[in-house]
Design an enzyme around this catalytic site. Structure first.
Site, PDB file in Angstrom:
ATOM      1  N   LYS A 150       0.469  -1.097  -0.123  1.00 18.68           N
ATOM      2  CA  LYS A 150      -0.080  -0.204  -0.116  1.00 18.68           C
ATOM      3  C   LYS A 150       1.165   1.126   0.313  1.00 18.68           C
ATOM      4  CE  LYS A 150      -3.574  -2.080   0.066  1.00 18.68           C
ATOM      5  NZ  LYS A 150      -5.209  -2.235   1.071  1.00 18.68           N
ATOM      6  N   ARG A 153      -3.323 -10.898   3.586  1.00 16.83           N
ATOM      7  CA  ARG A 153      -3.232 -10.360   2.597  1.00 16.83           C
ATOM      8  C   ARG A 153      -2.370 -10.014   2.006  1.00 16.83           C
ATOM      9  NH1 ARG A 153      -5.636  -8.283  -1.428  1.00 16.83           N
ATOM     10  NH2 ARG A 153      -6.983  -8.891  -3.015  1.00 16.83           N
TER      11      ARG A 153
END
Length: 272
Positions: A216, A252
């Site tokens: 991210k 994840r």
């Protein structure tokens, strides 16, 4: 009925296989079904507990695709993995989830937390599938424009508590549900890290928590690149270990082997 925390004990790694041209980190990489199937099998060989297959990008600013297009992308991959690979389907559409479950998927990973399609809850319930409910402020196209919270951990938890109650009322057993605070989905860099720091607030709901911090942009920004679009592997691994140490069950990730190895060390320290 096997509870989700028994099926995927902590820490479990979920590998990401985006069958899209425009996902934020791996868009286009797995668009060829053969490449996606090979990548999924390698992730499982590297220690992933399951792979998360998605045919629609939810990166900030992304536009949606039709169910037909989503199915066109994911069905060949699921057919190639059917029967011998643990798979989750990353979708908010009932038709897509239904077909994926028919092809062997066992978990539906819904970024809308059953708000996107009124038929999806019934599909999950009827299939006796596992479900992940995620928090997202706004929608992918607009979610990063100006996210605001008075107390991000409390507000995200209150939202997921309500969606959990909704899912249970629709016939999905609580034991088959996990929760995801939605790192990067309508949150600033500071809010993302506060959610991780205060993960105990969400864990108080009593359900396993999934964290998707891998690559991210907040990770790139926190290590010194204010214009980062993605984060480095080193920062992704650090975030996953921190999430596990704060109680997360499922991580994840895009880079499976490195995360599996780091989490094995973290678990050895935490659970001798």
């Amino acid at each position: 009925m096997i509870a989700i925390e028994e099926r995927f004990p902590r820490p479990s790694v979920m590998g990401v296989v985006n069958v899209t041209p425009d996902s934020f980190s791996d868009g286009g990489v797995h668009l060829d079904p053969a490449v996606a199937i090979a990548a999924a099998r390698q992730m499982l060989a590297d220690g992933a507990a399951l792979v998360d297959v998605g045919g629609e990008s939810t990166r900030p600013g992304s536009e949606g695709v039709t169910a037909d297009e989503e199915l066109r992308r994911i069905v060949p991959v699921l057919e190639g993995l059917a029967g011998d690979a643990p798979v989750s389907i990353d979708t908010a559409k009932a038709d897509v989830a239904c077909r994926a479950l028919e092809l062997g998927a066992e978990l539906v990973n819904d970024v809308t937390a059953l708000r996107g399609d009124p038929e999806l809850a019934g599909v999950v319930a009827n299939a006796e599938a596992y479900l992940c409910l995620m928090h997202m402020q706004g929608e992918p196209r607009t979610m990063q424009r100006d996210p605001h919270y008075d107390d991000v951990a409390s507000e995200v938890t209150a939202f997921l508590e309500e969606r959990l109650a909704f899912a249970i009322a629709q016939g999905i057993p609580e034991e088959r549900i996990c929760l995801d605070p939605g790192i990067g989905f309508g949150k600033t860099t500071q809010q993302n890290f506060e959610l991780l720091r205060r993960l105990d607030v969400l864990l108080a709901l009593g359900r396993p928590v999934l964290i998707g911090f891998s690559r991210k942009s907040s990770l790139g920004r926190i290590v010194g690149d204010p214009g980062a679009k993605t984060g480095p592997l080193s920062a992704s691994v650090a975030a996953a270990v921190a999430a596990y140490e704060r109680g997360a069950s499922i991580l994840r990730v895009h880079d499976v082997r490195e995360h599996v190895e780091a989490l094995a060390v973290a678990r050895a320290v935490a659970e001798p």
